[in-house]
Design a protein around this motif. Sequence first.
Motif, PDB file in Angstrom:
ATOM      1  N   ARG A  44       0.829  -1.207   0.000  1.00  0.00           N
ATOM      2  CA  ARG A  44       0.000   0.000   0.000  1.00  0.00           C
ATOM      3  C   ARG A  44       0.866   1.261   0.000  1.00  0.00           C
ATOM      4  N   VAL A  45       0.207   2.412   0.072  1.00  0.00           N
ATOM      5  CA  VAL A  45       0.900   3.694  -0.009  1.00  0.00           C
ATOM      6  C   VAL A  45       1.745   3.925   1.238  1.00  0.00           C
ATOM      7  N   ALA A  51       3.870  -4.577  -8.650  1.00  0.00           N
ATOM      8  CA  ALA A  51       2.724  -3.827  -8.112  1.00  0.00           C
ATOM      9  C   ALA A  51       3.029  -3.445  -6.671  1.00  0.00           C
ATOM     10  N   HIS A  52       2.986  -2.149  -6.391  1.00  0.00           N
ATOM     11  CA  HIS A  52       3.374  -1.673  -5.061  1.00  0.00           C
ATOM     12  C   HIS A  52       2.890  -0.235  -4.904  1.00  0.00           C
ATOM     13  N   TYR A  53       2.959   0.300  -3.688  1.00  0.00           N
ATOM     14  CA  TYR A  53       2.665   1.713  -3.414  1.00  0.00           C
ATOM     15  C   TYR A  53       1.250   2.111  -3.847  1.00  0.00           C
ATOM     16  N   ALA A  54       0.290   1.203  -3.727  1.00  0.00           N
ATOM     17  CA  ALA A  54      -1.020   1.425  -4.325  1.00  0.00           C
ATOM     18  C   ALA A  54      -2.064   1.930  -3.337  1.00  0.00           C
ATOM     19  N   PRO A  55      -2.816   2.974  -3.707  1.00  0.00           N
ATOM     20  CA  PRO A  55      -3.972   3.383  -2.907  1.00  0.00           C
ATOM     21  C   PRO A  55      -5.121   2.411  -3.113  1.00  0.00           C
ATOM     22  N   ALA A  56      -6.223   2.618  -2.390  1.00  0.00           N
ATOM     23  CA  ALA A  56      -7.392   1.756  -2.560  1.00  0.00           C
ATOM     24  C   ALA A  56      -8.048   1.980  -3.916  1.00  0.00           C
ATOM     25  N   GLU A  75      12.608   9.914 -12.555  1.00  0.00           N
ATOM     26  CA  GLU A  75      12.602   8.452 -12.582  1.00  0.00           C
ATOM     27  C   GLU A  75      12.007   7.853 -11.315  1.00  0.00           C
ATOM     28  N   GLY A  76      12.336   8.402 -10.142  1.00  0.00           N
ATOM     29  CA  GLY A  76      11.799   7.857  -8.901  1.00  0.00           C
ATOM     30  C   GLY A  76      10.291   7.988  -8.816  1.00  0.00           C
ATOM     31  N   VAL A  77       9.748   9.141  -9.201  1.00  0.00           N
ATOM     32  CA  VAL A  77       8.301   9.344  -9.190  1.00  0.00           C
ATOM     33  C   VAL A  77       7.626   8.436 -10.207  1.00  0.00           C
ATOM     34  N   ARG A  78       8.201   8.342 -11.413  1.00  0.00           N
ATOM     35  CA  ARG A  78       7.623   7.451 -12.430  1.00  0.00           C
ATOM     36  C   ARG A  78       7.560   6.023 -11.931  1.00  0.00           C
ATOM     37  N   ASP A  79       8.630   5.574 -11.297  1.00  0.00           N
ATOM     38  CA  ASP A  79       8.682   4.206 -10.765  1.00  0.00           C
ATOM     39  C   ASP A  79       7.544   3.959  -9.787  1.00  0.00           C
ATOM     40  N   ARG A  80       7.333   4.875  -8.832  1.00  0.00           N
ATOM     41  CA  ARG A  80       6.282   4.678  -7.818  1.00  0.00           C
ATOM     42  C   ARG A  80       4.904   4.671  -8.468  1.00  0.00           C
ATOM     43  N   LEU A  81       4.673   5.560  -9.432  1.00  0.00           N
ATOM     44  CA  LEU A  81       3.355   5.636 -10.060  1.00  0.00           C
ATOM     45  C   LEU A  81       3.098   4.436 -10.971  1.00  0.00           C
ATOM     46  N   GLN A  82       4.116   3.959 -11.662  1.00  0.00           N
ATOM     47  CA  GLN A  82       3.931   2.778 -12.497  1.00  0.00           C
ATOM     48  C   GLN A  82       3.582   1.555 -11.647  1.00  0.00           C
TER      49      GLN A  82
END
Length: 338
Positions: free
Chosen positions: A157-158, A238-243, A326-333
């Motif tokens: 999760r986030v 798949a990681h760092y995901a909101p609901a 790159e770091g932000v793109r990674d988290r959002l992807q």
Amino acid sequence: MILDGTLPESIAAAARAVRGGALLGLPTETVYGLAADASSDAAVAQIFAAKGRPSDHPLIVHVADATGIGHFAREVPGFAQKLVDAFWPGPLTLILPRRPGVATAATGGQDSVGLRCPAHPVAHAVLQACSATGDGPKLGGPPVWGLAAPSANRFGRVSPTTAQHVQDELGADLLVLDGGPCDVGIESTIVDCTRGVPVLLRPGAISREQIAAVCGMQPLSKEELPALTPRASGTLEAHYAPAAKVRLMDAKALQTALDLLGADAAHIAVYARSALRTRSSKLVVRRMPDDASATAQQLFAVLRGFDDQAVKLIWIETPPATPDWEGVRDRLQRAAAA
């Protein structure tokens, strides 16, 4: 329970809790961590249980300074030492060959260990307070304390960037030190140093260009050595995901989608740098900063805020394909893949 991390009595209480085998919500400059004594398999097991994290998924071990490396790692390649000298304390984790018999549970049983020296003053104070007792683990030298501390959230999760995020996620019974909002906002850059060359396993605030400039060699991507790369924190697809479901789109696709929905658009959040036309007052719209560092600092708080507003979809403008993003793109992807 949230305590003011700037107070000496709070640091002392946190150190006692950790030395006693308890969990601690710990601020760092990247995100808040769920910390426990890295030398105690029982304490580390509590981290996996609280997060719902697989026990073979390794944790990062935090140390007070570079002298702690020798307790956990059996060797430090020359280029890794250059990275330590340049970026510690700071948002950089190095994967190094692990010394036998140390941090076995925290490393998921691997023969490598991820080490980081956090720059946040509260995290540093806790590590120093633990070491000051003189009763830490010893391997032929002074006591060395390491804190295993993945992000203080449910697995996948986030990540939390405030003390309140931690309490909301893991409950009021957990002791949390409040060190204010995290300055960096996304997790540390991870570099594998076990292959003779630097391999970037997870991008973060410290960029490829900075790593290359210090090492004198361009870091490889983990995709170039897929069969050889050790497991590391935060590298699942798949990681760092909101609901809410996350979808990445360029500005043109975002505008087209908003035009098609028109005034009936609802339960949707939009996070974008571009100025977009909207006809619905029911949309939740947040502007993404033009600066990558500013976006990283607020990213997880924004995603949590969208969940708090009970949206079902989060539409995000794809960040620029430049090194600083790159770091932000990674988290959002990864969030979009969940």
